[in-house]
Write a protein that holds these residues in place. Structure first.
Motif, PDB file in Angstrom:
ATOM      1  N   ARG A   1      -2.142  58.175  93.799  1.00  0.00           N
ATOM      2  CA  ARG A   1      -1.043  58.990  94.317  1.00  0.00           C
ATOM      3  C   ARG A   1       0.138  58.979  93.346  1.00  0.00           C
ATOM      4  O   ARG A   1       0.794  60.006  93.134  1.00  0.00           O
ATOM      5  CB  ARG A   1      -0.612  58.469  95.699  1.00  0.00           C
TER       6      ARG A   1
ATOM      7  N   PHE B   1      -0.320  47.295  96.245  1.00  0.00           N
ATOM      8  CA  PHE B   1      -0.483  46.731  97.584  1.00  0.00           C
ATOM      9  C   PHE B   1      -0.872  45.278  97.354  1.00  0.00           C
ATOM     10  O   PHE B   1      -2.044  44.929  97.274  1.00  0.00           O
ATOM     11  CB  PHE B   1      -1.564  47.486  98.364  1.00  0.00           C
TER      12      PHE B   1
ATOM     13  N   GLY C   1       4.323  46.062  99.362  1.00  0.00           N
ATOM     14  CA  GLY C   1       3.949  47.396  98.904  1.00  0.00           C
ATOM     15  C   GLY C   1       3.335  48.282  99.961  1.00  0.00           C
ATOM     16  O   GLY C   1       2.891  49.395  99.655  1.00  0.00           O
ATOM     17  N   CYS C   2       3.290  47.820 101.215  1.00  0.00           N
ATOM     18  CA  CYS C   2       2.764  48.696 102.265  1.00  0.00           C
ATOM     19  C   CYS C   2       3.710  49.875 102.449  1.00  0.00           C
ATOM     20  O   CYS C   2       4.926  49.690 102.603  1.00  0.00           O
ATOM     21  CB  CYS C   2       2.632  47.917 103.577  1.00  0.00           C
ATOM     22  N   PRO C   3       3.204  51.099 102.437  1.00  0.00           N
ATOM     23  CA  PRO C   3       4.082  52.256 102.595  1.00  0.00           C
ATOM     24  C   PRO C   3       4.860  52.196 103.909  1.00  0.00           C
ATOM     25  O   PRO C   3       4.347  51.701 104.923  1.00  0.00           O
ATOM     26  CB  PRO C   3       3.100  53.436 102.582  1.00  0.00           C
TER      27      PRO C   3
ATOM     28  N   GLY D   1       8.496  49.220 104.608  1.00  0.00           N
ATOM     29  CA  GLY D   1       8.320  49.239 103.155  1.00  0.00           C
ATOM     30  C   GLY D   1       8.684  47.915 102.516  1.00  0.00           C
ATOM     31  O   GLY D   1       8.471  47.722 101.313  1.00  0.00           O
TER      32      GLY D   1
ATOM     33  N   TRP E   1      -3.801  52.270 107.379  1.00  0.00           N
ATOM     34  CA  TRP E   1      -3.143  53.277 106.554  1.00  0.00           C
ATOM     35  C   TRP E   1      -4.150  54.262 105.974  1.00  0.00           C
ATOM     36  O   TRP E   1      -3.928  55.480 105.984  1.00  0.00           O
ATOM     37  CB  TRP E   1      -2.362  52.605 105.422  1.00  0.00           C
TER      38      TRP E   1
ATOM     39  N   ARG F   1      -4.323  58.251 106.722  1.00  0.00           N
ATOM     40  CA  ARG F   1      -4.030  59.135 105.583  1.00  0.00           C
ATOM     41  C   ARG F   1      -5.229  60.003 105.205  1.00  0.00           C
ATOM     42  O   ARG F   1      -5.083  61.198 104.923  1.00  0.00           O
ATOM     43  CB  ARG F   1      -3.639  58.274 104.377  1.00  0.00           C
TER      44      ARG F   1
ATOM     45  N   LEU G   1      -3.101  54.225  96.247  1.00  0.00           N
ATOM     46  CA  LEU G   1      -1.674  54.248  95.918  1.00  0.00           C
ATOM     47  C   LEU G   1      -1.461  54.503  94.433  1.00  0.00           C
ATOM     48  O   LEU G   1      -0.535  55.226  94.033  1.00  0.00           O
ATOM     49  CB  LEU G   1      -1.023  52.926  96.339  1.00  0.00           C
TER      50      LEU G   1
END
Length: 372
Positions: free
Chosen positions: A347, A10, A29-31, A78, A144, A148, A344
């Motif tokens: 994950r 990110f 890099g933001c989902p 994205g 986010w 999440r 991230l």
């Protein structure tokens, strides 16, 4: 000049100068798929922006953010998210006198020696104005993480100058110009009025927490979560010290006190500040930062000019007598940027790990924070 990008997965690249046409950042890099609008970001920028009370700089910037890319039909794609904040209230003439002088305690001398050229208007790239894009990026990270994991970031003023501020309730923080967790701030108002009248400045201590942080963020050696938090906080203008959990109070604690005992119901205390061995424990992340007095003051001080001649420096213009007053949303943002980076990363590395669960254990051990 390098070193303008924070994060890897990110990644936030910050650009602009205090008195340039605009400042901003690009988030890479933001989902994808998260609902995002300018309104989601503007709230935190409004908390940080100048001109909100008589106790901060009277530079009147609306800090209205524009999303230029990375969002389609209200959702992140994205792709890189470009955020722009225009500068609308510069007074560059205030800095004409000091263009050839070095303000004590400021970055003027080091910038000039390193690059051979500097922008003296409002400090140029060294200005705390460049924290606004990081607050904007932090708002995206906060959203986010909340969606999440339910993670919530909060901060407050714990001390201003010599005055320690006891914690009463988080409810008081948005109701006064100091982000103070107390109902009555009259003594803080009087203190700041006297400080401004004297042409001086003071430092501050700010605390910031993150609740409902996933267990397992951080690596055990060089990428410790608390090490990255300290690195991020030291990247904020004027920060000279960082504490995690008990911090420097750990020096006088005994092992029987400092070690957070664990019961089947969770942790009994949080001296570790939510991090054990560089990895999040599920308790609140608990961070404090020390902020130095504002360097730009109207009281005359001795210095030199670019010809190495002695001068007396008086800094005119509009400046915060205590930069710590507006630091709370900045510290929250930087903590959020560290947490989303590690979330991230975790994950990607451990997304398919079936973490062992303790019978009767909780996902987010208590107590969450000494401030609750």
């Amino acid at each position: 000049m390098s070193g303008n990008t924070f994060g890897t997965l990110f990644a936030v690249t910050n650009f602009g100068e205090s008195h340039g046409p605009a400042i901003g950042c690009v988030i890479d890099g933001c989902p994808p798929g998260m609902a995002l609008s300018e309104a989601d970001i503007q709230g935190d920028l409004d908390r940080r922006r100048p001109g909100t009370s008589r106790h901060v700089t009277q530079r009147n910037e609306p800090d209205a953010v524009r999303i230029l890319s990375g969002v389609y039909e209200g959702r992140t794609t994205g792709t890189p998210i470009a955020l722009l904040i225009e500068n609308t209230d510069q007074r560059s003439k205030d800095y004409g006198q000091i263009a050839q002088q070095f303000r004590p305690g400021h970055a003027d001398f080091t910038y000039w020696k390193k690059y051979g050229i500097r922008d003296p208007r409002g400090g140029g790239r060294s200005s705390a104005r460049l924290t606004a894009p990081m607050v904007a990026a932090g708002a995206v990270a906060k959203k986010w993480l909340f969606e999440r994991y339910g993670t919530v970031f909060r901060g407050c003023m714990a001390q201003i100058g010599e005055i320690e501020i006891p914690f009463e309730s988080w409810e008081h923080v948005p109701n006064n110009p100091f982000f103070a967790p107390v109902a009555d701030v009259a003594h803080l108002e009087a203190y700041m009025d006297a400080l401004r009248k004297a042409g001086d400045s003071c430092g501050a201590r700010v605390r910031v927490t993150a609740s409902k942080v996933p267990v397992g963020l951080g690596e055990p050696l060089f990428d410790k979560l608390d090490a990255d938090i300290a690195w991020a906080m030291m990247g904020i203008n004027a920060v000279k010290g960082v504490e995690i959990g008990a911090g420097f109070a750990s020096v006088v604690q005994r092992g029987t006190t400092h070690g957070d005992s664990i019961t089947p119901e969770g942790f009994e205390t949080n001296n570790a500040g939510g991090v054990l061995g560089g990895i999040s424990s599920g308790q609140d992340l608990d961070v404090a930062i020390a902020i130095k007095p504002t360097s730009s003051i109207i009281s005359p001080r001795r210095s030199i000019d670019v010809d190495n001649q002695p001068v007396e420096v008086v800094t005119k213009g509009r400046h915060d007598p205590c930069v710590g007053i507006r630091a709370t949303p900045i510290a929250e943002a930087m903590l959020a940027l560290v947490v989303i980076e590690h979330a991230l990363r975790n994950r990607a590395q451990c997304g398919d790990v079936n973490a062992p669960k303790l019978p009767g254990g909780t996902e987010h051990p208590s107590p969450q924070s000494s401030f609750l």
